[in-house]
Design a protein around this motif. Structure first.
Motif, PDB file in Angstrom:
ATOM      1  N   GLN A  96       0.838  -1.201   0.000  1.00 31.42           N
ATOM      2  CA  GLN A  96       0.000   0.000   0.000  1.00 31.42           C
ATOM      3  C   GLN A  96       0.872   1.250   0.000  1.00 31.42           C
ATOM      4  OE1 GLN A  96      -2.183  -0.888   3.590  1.00 31.42           O
ATOM      5  NE2 GLN A  96      -3.994  -1.500   2.441  1.00 31.42           N
ATOM      6  N   ALA A  97       1.954   1.205   0.809  1.00 33.22           N
ATOM      7  CA  ALA A  97       2.845   2.369   0.905  1.00 33.22           C
ATOM      8  C   ALA A  97       3.454   2.688  -0.454  1.00 33.22           C
ATOM      9  CB  ALA A  97       3.938   2.097   1.925  1.00 33.22           C
ATOM     10  N   ALA A  98       3.819   1.637  -1.213  1.00 33.90           N
ATOM     11  CA  ALA A  98       4.414   1.860  -2.539  1.00 33.90           C
ATOM     12  C   ALA A  98       3.385   2.475  -3.478  1.00 33.90           C
ATOM     13  CB  ALA A  98       4.918   0.537  -3.099  1.00 33.90           C
ATOM     14  N   ALA A  99       2.145   1.971  -3.398  1.00 36.78           N
ATOM     15  CA  ALA A  99       1.096   2.508  -4.273  1.00 36.78           C
ATOM     16  C   ALA A  99       0.806   3.970  -3.938  1.00 36.78           C
ATOM     17  CB  ALA A  99      -0.172   1.662  -4.143  1.00 36.78           C
ATOM     18  N   ILE A 100       0.882   4.305  -2.657  1.00 33.48           N
ATOM     19  CA  ILE A 100       0.637   5.697  -2.251  1.00 33.48           C
ATOM     20  C   ILE A 100       1.835   6.565  -2.653  1.00 33.48           C
ATOM     21  CG2 ILE A 100       0.312   7.231  -0.264  1.00 33.48           C
ATOM     22  CD1 ILE A 100      -1.070   4.780   1.114  1.00 33.48           C
ATOM     23  N   GLY A 101       3.040   6.026  -2.440  1.00 32.36           N
ATOM     24  CA  GLY A 101       4.246   6.787  -2.748  1.00 32.36           C
ATOM     25  C   GLY A 101       4.302   7.239  -4.193  1.00 32.36           C
TER      26      GLY A 101
ATOM     27  N   ASP B  19       2.394  11.374 -11.816  1.00 29.80           N
ATOM     28  CA  ASP B  19       2.045  10.792 -13.091  1.00 29.80           C
ATOM     29  C   ASP B  19       0.781   9.972 -12.895  1.00 29.80           C
ATOM     30  OD1 ASP B  19       2.145   9.713 -15.577  1.00 29.80           O
ATOM     31  OD2 ASP B  19       4.325   9.552 -15.578  1.00 29.80           O
ATOM     32  N   GLY B  20      -0.359  10.540 -13.278  1.00 32.12           N
ATOM     33  CA  GLY B  20      -1.642   9.884 -13.038  1.00 32.12           C
ATOM     34  C   GLY B  20      -1.695   8.468 -13.564  1.00 32.12           C
ATOM     35  N   PRO B  21      -1.383   8.259 -14.877  1.00 28.89           N
ATOM     36  CA  PRO B  21      -1.481   6.896 -15.404  1.00 28.89           C
ATOM     37  C   PRO B  21      -0.583   5.910 -14.652  1.00 28.89           C
ATOM     38  CG  PRO B  21      -1.206   8.473 -17.189  1.00 28.89           C
ATOM     39  CD  PRO B  21      -1.017   9.238 -15.931  1.00 28.89           C
ATOM     40  N   THR B  22       0.628   6.360 -14.288  1.00 27.91           N
ATOM     41  CA  THR B  22       1.530   5.462 -13.562  1.00 27.91           C
ATOM     42  C   THR B  22       0.949   5.123 -12.197  1.00 27.91           C
ATOM     43  OG1 THR B  22       3.351   6.581 -14.651  1.00 27.91           O
ATOM     44  CG2 THR B  22       3.939   5.154 -12.841  1.00 27.91           C
ATOM     45  N   ALA B  23       0.377   6.135 -11.535  1.00 26.21           N
ATOM     46  CA  ALA B  23      -0.215   5.913 -10.209  1.00 26.21           C
ATOM     47  C   ALA B  23      -1.348   4.894 -10.299  1.00 26.21           C
ATOM     48  CB  ALA B  23      -0.715   7.227  -9.633  1.00 26.21           C
ATOM     49  N   ILE B  24      -2.175   5.034 -11.342  1.00 22.92           N
ATOM     50  CA  ILE B  24      -3.303   4.108 -11.507  1.00 22.92           C
ATOM     51  C   ILE B  24      -2.782   2.703 -11.814  1.00 22.92           C
ATOM     52  CG2 ILE B  24      -5.257   3.538 -13.008  1.00 22.92           C
ATOM     53  CD1 ILE B  24      -5.728   6.564 -13.232  1.00 22.92           C
ATOM     54  N   PHE B  25      -1.800   2.651 -12.705  1.00 22.48           N
ATOM     55  CA  PHE B  25      -1.243   1.352 -13.113  1.00 22.48           C
ATOM     56  C   PHE B  25      -0.677   0.611 -11.902  1.00 22.48           C
ATOM     57  CE2 PHE B  25       2.338  -1.230 -14.665  1.00 22.48           C
ATOM     58  CZ  PHE B  25       1.668  -2.015 -15.591  1.00 22.48           C
TER      59      PHE B  25
ATOM     60  N   LEU C 159      -0.581  12.310   2.360  1.00 22.58           N
ATOM     61  CA  LEU C 159       0.689  11.760   1.871  1.00 22.58           C
ATOM     62  C   LEU C 159       0.973  12.210   0.436  1.00 22.58           C
ATOM     63  CD1 LEU C 159       0.432   8.166   3.312  1.00 22.58           C
ATOM     64  CD2 LEU C 159       2.292   9.770   3.735  1.00 22.58           C
ATOM     65  N   GLY C 160      -0.092  12.325  -0.357  1.00 18.59           N
ATOM     66  CA  GLY C 160       0.069  12.786  -1.742  1.00 18.59           C
ATOM     67  C   GLY C 160       0.671  14.183  -1.774  1.00 18.59           C
ATOM     68  N   ALA C 161       0.128  15.077  -0.937  1.00 18.83           N
ATOM     69  CA  ALA C 161       0.655  16.450  -0.890  1.00 18.83           C
ATOM     70  C   ALA C 161       2.121  16.432  -0.471  1.00 18.83           C
ATOM     71  CB  ALA C 161      -0.174  17.278   0.077  1.00 18.83           C
ATOM     72  N   LEU C 162       2.409  15.626   0.548  1.00 16.39           N
ATOM     73  CA  LEU C 162       3.788  15.537   1.043  1.00 16.39           C
ATOM     74  C   LEU C 162       4.737  15.036  -0.040  1.00 16.39           C
ATOM     75  CD1 LEU C 162       3.778  14.062   4.639  1.00 16.39           C
ATOM     76  CD2 LEU C 162       5.115  15.992   3.805  1.00 16.39           C
ATOM     77  N   SER C 163       4.279  14.016  -0.782  1.00 15.73           N
ATOM     78  CA  SER C 163       5.157  13.433  -1.796  1.00 15.73           C
ATOM     79  C   SER C 163       5.474  14.463  -2.883  1.00 15.73           C
ATOM     80  CB  SER C 163       4.540  12.171  -2.394  1.00 15.73           C
ATOM     81  OG  SER C 163       3.370  12.493  -3.070  1.00 15.73           O
ATOM     82  N   PHE C 164       4.502  15.319  -3.231  1.00 15.21           N
ATOM     83  CA  PHE C 164       4.757  16.366  -4.227  1.00 15.21           C
ATOM     84  C   PHE C 164       5.784  17.362  -3.702  1.00 15.21           C
ATOM     85  CE2 PHE C 164       2.103  16.883  -8.096  1.00 15.21           C
ATOM     86  CZ  PHE C 164       1.594  15.608  -8.120  1.00 15.21           C
ATOM     87  N   VAL C 165       5.632  17.690  -2.416  1.00 16.86           N
ATOM     88  CA  VAL C 165       6.569  18.643  -1.804  1.00 16.86           C
ATOM     89  C   VAL C 165       7.982  18.052  -1.804  1.00 16.86           C
ATOM     90  CG1 VAL C 165       7.169  19.796   0.359  1.00 16.86           C
ATOM     91  CG2 VAL C 165       4.792  19.735  -0.400  1.00 16.86           C
ATOM     92  N   ILE C 166       8.085  16.776  -1.397  1.00 18.58           N
ATOM     93  CA  ILE C 166       9.416  16.136  -1.336  1.00 18.58           C
ATOM     94  C   ILE C 166      10.026  16.045  -2.736  1.00 18.58           C
ATOM     95  CG2 ILE C 166      10.671  14.029  -0.712  1.00 18.58           C
ATOM     96  CD1 ILE C 166       8.401  13.471   1.321  1.00 18.58           C
ATOM     97  N   ALA C 167       9.194  15.652  -3.713  1.00 18.47           N
ATOM     98  CA  ALA C 167       9.709  15.501  -5.084  1.00 18.47           C
ATOM     99  C   ALA C 167      10.220  16.842  -5.608  1.00 18.47           C
ATOM    100  CB  ALA C 167       8.613  14.958  -5.990  1.00 18.47           C
TER     101      ALA C 167
END
Lengths: 313, 386
Positions: free
Chosen positions: B145-150, B156-162, B298-306
């Motif tokens: 789950q953590a990987a899917a959220i990360g 990248d929407g399509p990658t996230a969905i995939f 977590l999504g917001a955080l990941s954008f900030v970190i990236a």
């Protein structure tokens, strides 16, 4: 092409070929049959019953691929002290299609009239049984020698896990159980996930290893395209030198040969566009190029910018 | 007559139990409001309208209350309903590769080919994925789950969905909506981080104009890119294969019709289906959970970190580069693969400080490298965990 560039090409090609060849998996897993003999039970006393309520010896076939495989037209051959017999798996029965990673069970009861999955062979409990699975052209798909003498009642000779190369006796203890028509080892966990959950609780391992792979991949791509770029620049320079009849590299550098001016590219592009889209005798378009000192490219034009930045109104 | 009136009233009472009004719950109302906000942001603020309109309207479609016990086969989670069939492309993960085909056919990798070191910025920004992965683990999600959220941090929407369809199908709705929402909010999220992490001198760095890239180089790029990345990470094949295939259609120059279809009607069709079905998958009963809230955070955080890791990487990288080869750190945010939005942000923030410093062409390099990087990262996560 000068020697330096040539040397680069040779080095890169050698490294790539070397890596590819060295990393090629030389084991014989490639080209292996998708259908394999997976488990055999010779002395069936109280084990699995067939659809007639009989306890007969059985042979389990496993489809180790991730696509359906059809057993119809294949052969099962049994050689033992009782004789040599071969069974043709009939066509026309939909049940002979084995789904991905699934099993098909054949009863070695010498009663082929009882259905597709009852074969015309019997297994000998007193000697070794050599069993072959052959394709429709009688090419060997898989074979196994079952040491029946070493097997107790209701014990099977089976691969350690589905499709595994190692065989063992199943039914001797509670961890090694006989599994007709089902997985030889019951998977009740995800080992990869568990490994990460136990050994990498904070995710550092994943982050380090994955970032290393991402960086390595893109780093190799960077090095490759750095090199390809140099070759491209060299080639365009060489072509320009040829066209202008320049032989001296110094002179070519001074004249900036091979470095096409933006307006030259624009003029050529327009000419090509005219030719491809509206070929006619008289060209109506006139291209006027005014040189400005400020460096300009379509990228710096607002007209060509991508969508406007969203503004709060 | 009395019986007949009673029959009519009974009929109407029965009908009432089938209406949305009768079946509505506070969850439905909340989700409908979320859908309306998406549509508002898309139309009034022009935040990623191509994504937010289909997703926003999809949220409305998915949250029309109905009698779920009646077996009407209208809900997205009811087998063989129309929406369920359309949702199949999301669930089994074949919409995202088709989107990548279109992206490949519309992407010009020239900026990257002319200055290949920008590839490394795209790699650095992927730290957002693994930063979010670590935080998600700390919040109690399991590794898959953590990987899917990360992967939301890959922007990248399509990658996230995939990836989420493979690793955590139950979280896919929240992950997809979160990924697309934050991609739309890139103009809001990134500029403050870019200003915070750079000084005035760095923001004024002018980069060398990229050289012209030959046709041969453009043709070689998708072929070499595919062979190299997929030999390294075969699990990224569906995404990377389609991305580079689409690009070869574009750059080969002999398959113009195919390239036009891939970057036009095909990607439009899939975008519509993907957007609407992802939106509709946010059915309140499935979507409104504490996990969804965590995923959004977590999504917001990941954008900030990236974003931050891309910028910091450029700053460190500059220490090793010659003075006339320095990279403007304002393009570091573009390693986040929201194409072309994050590149556009680099351009607009750069112009704020020097109206003659055009960063867009340079920022497109890390931006498309980010697409490759996030697909590679998704492949690695799949390889490690499945």
């Amino acid at each position: 092409m000068n020697n330096r560039i040539r040397k680069y090409i040779y080095i890169c090609m050698s490294v790539f070929l070397g890596l590819t060849v060295a990393s090629c998996n030389s084991n014989d897993s490639k080209g292996e049959s998708k259908l394999v003999i997976n488990e055999v039970l010779v002395k069936n006393v109280t084990n699995y019953q067939d659809d007639y309520g009989q306890h007969s010896a059985w042979i389990e076939i496993f489809n180790k691929s991730f696509g359906s495989e059809n057993l119809a037209g294949c052969y099962i051959r049994v050689q033992n002290n009782l004789g040599d017999s071969i069974y043709f798996i009939p066509k026309g029965d939909v049940l002979t299609v084995v789904k991905p990673r699934q099993h098909a069970l054949f009863w070695a009861d010498n009663q082929p009239n009882r259905g597709t999955f009852h074969i015309n062979c019997v297994l000998d409990a007193e000697s070794d049984n050599y069993i072959e699975l052959l394709d429709s052209g009688k090419k060997l798909l898989d074979s196994v020698t079952v040491p029946a003498i070493a097997l107790a009642d209701d014990c099977s000779w089976a691969r350690v896990s589905d499709g595994n190369k190692e065989w063992e006796i199943k039914g001797v203890d509670s961890n090694k159980y006989v599994t007709p028509s089902t997985n030889n080892t019951t998977l009740n966990s995800n080992p990869k996930k568990d490994k990460f959950a136990n050994l990498d609780k904070f995710g550092y391992g994943m982050a380090i290893s994955a970032m290393t792979v991402v960086f390595s991949g893109l780093l190799i791509l960077f090095i490759l395209f750095k090199f390809i770029g140099r070759v491209a620049i060299y080639l365009s320079k060489r072509n320009a030198m040829k066209a202008k009849g320049v032989t001296c590299e110094k002179e070519a550098k001074e004249k900036k040969l091979g470095e096409a001016q933006g307006e030259v590219i624009a003029a050529i592009s327009m000419a090509l566009h005219e030719m491809q889209n509206s070929a006619h005798d008289y060209e109506e378009t006139v291209l006027t190029i005014t040189r400005v000192k400020r460096s300009y490219s379509p990228w710096s034009s607002k007209i060509y910018s991508l969508r406007e930045t969203p503004n709060r109104k | 007559m009395g019986d007949f009136i009673s029959f009519l009233s009974q009929n109407l009472a029965d009908f009432w139990t089938y209406t949305g009004f009768y079946n509505a719950t506070p969850g439905h109302i909340i989700m409908i409001l979320v859908g309306l906000i998406f549509i508002y942001l898309a139309i009034a603020k022009e935040f990623e309208p191509m994504l937010l309109i289909p997703i926003g309207f999809g949220i409305l479609i998915g949250n029309i209350p109905f009698n779920m016990d009646a077996g009407l086969q209208v809900g997205i989670y009811e087998e063989n309903s129309v929406l369920n069939i359309l949702y199949g492309g999301v669930k089994s993960g074949w919409y995202p590769p088709l989107i990548f085909l279109g992206i490949g056919a519309m992407t010009d990798f020239s900026a990257l080919i002319s200055n290949p070191k920008l590839l490394l910025i795209g790699a650095a920004a992927q730290f957002g994925i693994f930063g979010a992965y670590m935080i998600a683990l700390a919040m109690g999600f399991d590794p898959m789950q953590a990987a899917a959220i990360g992967i939301i941090g890959g922007a990248d929407g399509p990658t996230a969905i995939f990836l989420s369809s493979k690793l955590a199908p139950n979280l896919m709705g929240a992950i997809a909506v979160s990924a697309y929402s934050y991609m739309a909010l890139v103009p809001v999220i990134q500029p403050p981080i870019m200003r915070l992490l750079t000084n005035k001198k760095e923001r004024l760095i002018k980069m060398k104009a990229p050289r012209a890239v030959s046709h041969t180089e453009k043709v070689i790029f998708p072929i070499v890119g595919l062979l190299l990345t997929c030999f390294l990470v075969p699990s990224g094949l569906p995404l990377l294969g389609m991305l580079f295939f689409g690009n070869l259609l574009k750059e080969s120059g002999v398959t113009r019709r195919l390239a036009e279809t891939a970057r036009g009607p095909l990607i439009d069709t899939i975008t519509i289906l993907l957007g609407v079905t992802v939106g509709a998958s946010t059915q309140a009963s499935e979507f409104l959970t504490l996990d969804s809230v965590k995923i959004f955070a977590l999504g917001a955080l990941s954008f900030v970190i990236a974003t931050a890791s891309g910028i910091i990487f450029v700053k460190i990288f500059n220490l090793f580069l010659k003075k006339d080869n320095k990279i403007n750190p304002l393009i570091g945010n573009s390693g986040v693969s929201a194409v072309p939005d994050s590149a556009r942000i680099s351009q607009s923030v750069g112009l704020e400080y020097d109206p003659t410093n055009y960063l867009l062409m340079h920022a497109m390099g890390p931006n498309v490298a980010g697409v490759i990087g996030s697909a590679v990262a998704a492949g690695i996560l799949l390889g490690f965990l499945i």
